[in-house]
Design an enzyme around this catalytic site. Structure first.
Site, mmCIF file in Angstrom:
data_model
loop_
_atom_site.group_PDB
_atom_site.id
_atom_site.type_symbol
_atom_site.label_atom_id
_atom_site.label_comp_id
_atom_site.label_asym_id
_atom_site.label_seq_id
_atom_site.Cartn_x
_atom_site.Cartn_y
_atom_site.Cartn_z
ATOM 1 N N TYR A 54 14.354 84.580 53.552
ATOM 2 C CA TYR A 54 13.738 83.439 54.215
ATOM 3 C C TYR A 54 13.532 83.753 55.714
ATOM 4 O O TYR A 54 12.697 83.137 56.370
ATOM 5 C CB TYR A 54 14.651 82.206 54.116
ATOM 6 C CG TYR A 54 14.652 81.493 52.773
ATOM 7 C CD1 TYR A 54 14.045 82.032 51.640
ATOM 8 C CD2 TYR A 54 15.287 80.242 52.656
ATOM 9 C CE1 TYR A 54 14.066 81.350 50.428
ATOM 10 C CE2 TYR A 54 15.302 79.555 51.450
ATOM 11 C CZ TYR A 54 14.696 80.108 50.340
ATOM 12 O OH TYR A 54 14.724 79.424 49.151
ATOM 13 N N GLY A 55 14.340 84.665 56.202
ATOM 14 C CA GLY A 55 14.410 84.907 57.651
ATOM 15 C C GLY A 55 13.136 85.412 58.276
ATOM 16 O O GLY A 55 12.991 85.397 59.497
ATOM 17 N N CYS A 99 22.329 78.408 54.004
ATOM 18 C CA CYS A 99 21.463 79.390 54.663
ATOM 19 C C CYS A 99 21.159 78.923 56.096
ATOM 20 O O CYS A 99 20.712 77.794 56.303
ATOM 21 C CB CYS A 99 20.174 79.473 53.860
ATOM 22 S SG CYS A 99 18.940 80.567 54.535
ATOM 23 N N ASN A 100 21.397 79.797 57.049
ATOM 24 C CA ASN A 100 21.118 79.434 58.450
ATOM 25 C C ASN A 100 19.634 79.168 58.666
ATOM 26 O O ASN A 100 19.249 78.223 59.360
ATOM 27 C CB ASN A 100 21.546 80.561 59.389
ATOM 28 C CG ASN A 100 23.042 80.621 59.565
ATOM 29 O OD1 ASN A 100 23.580 80.125 60.541
ATOM 30 N ND2 ASN A 100 23.733 81.231 58.630
ATOM 31 N N THR A 101 18.785 80.010 58.061
ATOM 32 C CA THR A 101 17.348 79.855 58.261
ATOM 33 C C THR A 101 16.874 78.525 57.672
ATOM 34 O O THR A 101 16.107 77.792 58.307
ATOM 35 C CB THR A 101 16.588 81.040 57.609
ATOM 36 O OG1 THR A 101 17.127 82.253 58.123
ATOM 37 C CG2 THR A 101 15.114 80.974 57.884
ATOM 38 N N ASP A 107 21.314 78.823 49.021
ATOM 39 C CA ASP A 107 20.970 79.856 50.004
ATOM 40 C C ASP A 107 19.737 80.596 49.510
ATOM 41 O O ASP A 107 19.339 80.464 48.346
ATOM 42 C CB ASP A 107 22.149 80.832 50.162
ATOM 43 C CG ASP A 107 21.830 81.960 51.137
ATOM 44 O OD1 ASP A 107 21.330 81.674 52.224
ATOM 45 O OD2 ASP A 107 22.070 83.137 50.803
ATOM 46 N N SER A 108 19.194 81.442 50.372
ATOM 47 C CA SER A 108 18.045 82.255 49.983
ATOM 48 C C SER A 108 18.429 83.344 48.983
ATOM 49 O O SER A 108 17.562 83.954 48.385
ATOM 50 C CB SER A 108 17.440 82.895 51.232
ATOM 51 O OG SER A 108 18.426 83.612 51.927
ATOM 52 N N GLU A 157 23.308 93.978 51.775
ATOM 53 C CA GLU A 157 22.914 93.924 50.359
ATOM 54 C C GLU A 157 22.994 95.306 49.706
ATOM 55 O O GLU A 157 23.158 95.410 48.492
ATOM 56 C CB GLU A 157 21.538 93.287 50.212
ATOM 57 C CG GLU A 157 21.604 91.848 50.709
ATOM 58 C CD GLU A 157 20.654 90.880 50.052
ATOM 59 O OE1 GLU A 157 19.760 91.319 49.340
ATOM 60 O OE2 GLU A 157 20.851 89.664 50.259
ATOM 61 N N CYS A 198 24.093 84.066 60.519
ATOM 62 C CA CYS A 198 23.390 84.418 59.277
ATOM 63 C C CYS A 198 24.467 84.612 58.208
ATOM 64 O O CYS A 198 25.537 85.167 58.490
ATOM 65 C CB CYS A 198 22.604 85.707 59.502
ATOM 66 S SG CYS A 198 21.910 86.387 57.988
ATOM 67 N N THR A 199 24.141 84.149 57.030
ATOM 68 C CA THR A 199 25.121 84.157 55.941
ATOM 69 C C THR A 199 25.771 85.519 55.678
ATOM 70 O O THR A 199 26.926 85.589 55.273
ATOM 71 C CB THR A 199 24.412 83.749 54.633
ATOM 72 O OG1 THR A 199 23.191 84.482 54.540
ATOM 73 C CG2 THR A 199 24.153 82.279 54.605
ATOM 74 N N HIS A 200 25.003 86.579 55.884
ATOM 75 C CA HIS A 200 25.511 87.910 55.522
ATOM 76 C C HIS A 200 26.484 88.494 56.549
ATOM 77 O O HIS A 200 27.252 89.391 56.223
ATOM 78 C CB HIS A 200 24.348 88.888 55.383
ATOM 79 C CG HIS A 200 23.483 88.658 54.196
ATOM 80 N ND1 HIS A 200 22.823 87.469 53.976
ATOM 81 C CD2 HIS A 200 23.165 89.467 53.151
ATOM 82 C CE1 HIS A 200 22.122 87.559 52.853
ATOM 83 N NE2 HIS A 200 22.312 88.757 52.332
HETATM 84 N N1 DGL Z 1 20.509 83.432 54.234
HETATM 85 C C1 DGL Z 1 19.730 83.843 55.385
HETATM 86 C C2 DGL Z 1 20.292 83.178 56.630
HETATM 87 O O1 DGL Z 1 21.441 82.817 56.706
HETATM 88 C C3 DGL Z 1 19.705 85.357 55.525
HETATM 89 C C4 DGL Z 1 18.874 86.064 54.479
HETATM 90 C C5 DGL Z 1 17.405 85.690 54.537
HETATM 91 O O2 DGL Z 1 16.681 86.089 55.461
HETATM 92 O O3 DGL Z 1 16.986 84.966 53.653
HETATM 93 O O4 DGL Z 1 19.587 83.004 57.579
#
Ligand code: DGL
Length: 275
Positions: free
Chosen positions: A46-47, A77-79, A14-15, A156, A188-190
């Protein structure tokens, strides 16, 4: 299938911290597996980055994980799933899955009124990847995306249950409430970490889809299909989980310990640009 291959770890990346929501589901659903996790804490988020940059980062991480002899890679990571999965699939010869397809599949199944919402980073929403996958499955479903960039920093900062998070969620989600969606993808992961707030704002009639949960289910099926699922229980005291980051290992460890039941023994910092 040789036991040696089954015994190899699953690589997850993940990011940053967020992919731990996917790790948590993998630990719950396939507890015999070893996991090597990489969080790109030096280069998060990453987003807000371009497809080219996210693809370059993802490629480096996939190379690192392959040096650890993983049997499969989960793009948590979704992105990165939206931007880089297609490229990685072409370049890598071990099974690789992302979080977007599993989430899209469930949403398409669950919706009754054919109105699905997706909340995610600006990159994921801009890519329209959830819309594309859902429409491939059920063309009649309408999909509305909403970028919620402030959710990541709120999580976070640990503001999981907080009036500030309530206020921001109410503003972001208002337009999805107005169009009467019955299903909302936490893209999104969070976001699973503020699930309660999101559910409260959306009301009980809206079903929340957590791609992390669905990804762990699909991962199990994939490993079974490839004969790679570990059926042996781990040895007592074995350290099954290893965590790597590109910066701030101590901070990562604290966050990880707050969301995973398993006590994180250590997180190591590596120089990911070398891969
Ligand atoms: N992990 C990213 C996602 O799921 C969220 C955090 C980021 O922007 O890197 O898209």
């Amino acid at each position: 299938m040789s036991d040696c291959l089954k015994d190899a770890p699953i690589g997850v990346f993940d990011s940053g911290f967020g992919g731990l929501t996917v790790v948590r589901e993998i630990m719950r659903q396939i507890p015999n597996e070893k996991i090597i996790y990489f969080g790109d804490t030096a280069r998060v988020p990453y987003g807000s980055k371009s497809k080219e940059t996210v693809t370059r980062f993802s490629r480096q991480i996939a190379h690192f994980l392959q040096t650890q002899n993983v049997k499969t890679i989960v793009v948590a990571c979704n992105t990165a799933s939206a931007y880089a999965l297609d490229e990685l699939e072409k370049e890598i010869d071990i099974p690789i899955i992302g979080v977007v397809k599993p989430g899209a599949k469930v949403a398409a199944d669950v919706t009754k009124n054919g109105k699905v919402g997706v909340i995610a980073t600006s990159a994921t929403i801009g890519s329209e990847i959830y819309t594309t996958y859902i429409k491939q499955l059920k063309s009649e479903v309408s999909v509305t995306g909403k970028a919620c960039p402030l959710f990541v920093p709120l999580v976070e900062e640990g503001l999981l249950e907080d009036p500030v998070t309530d206020e921001i969620a109410s503003r972001y989600l208002l337009e999805l409430i107005d169009i009467d969606i019955d299903t909302l993808i936490l893209g999104c992961t969070h976001y699973p970490l503020i699930r309660n707030t999101i559910q409260r704002v959306m009301g009980d009639k809206v079903t929340l889809v957590n791609p992390a949960y669905e990804t762990a289910r699909e991962l199990k099926l994939l490993l079974e299909e490839k004969g790679l699922l570990q059926d042996k229980k781990p040895d007592l005291g074995e350290n099954r989980y290893q965590f790597y980051v590109s910066d701030g290992a101590e901070k990562f460890k604290t966050f990880a310990n707050s969301i995973l039941k398993y006590g994180i023994l250590s997180a190591k910092t590596i120089h990911i640009e070398d891969y």
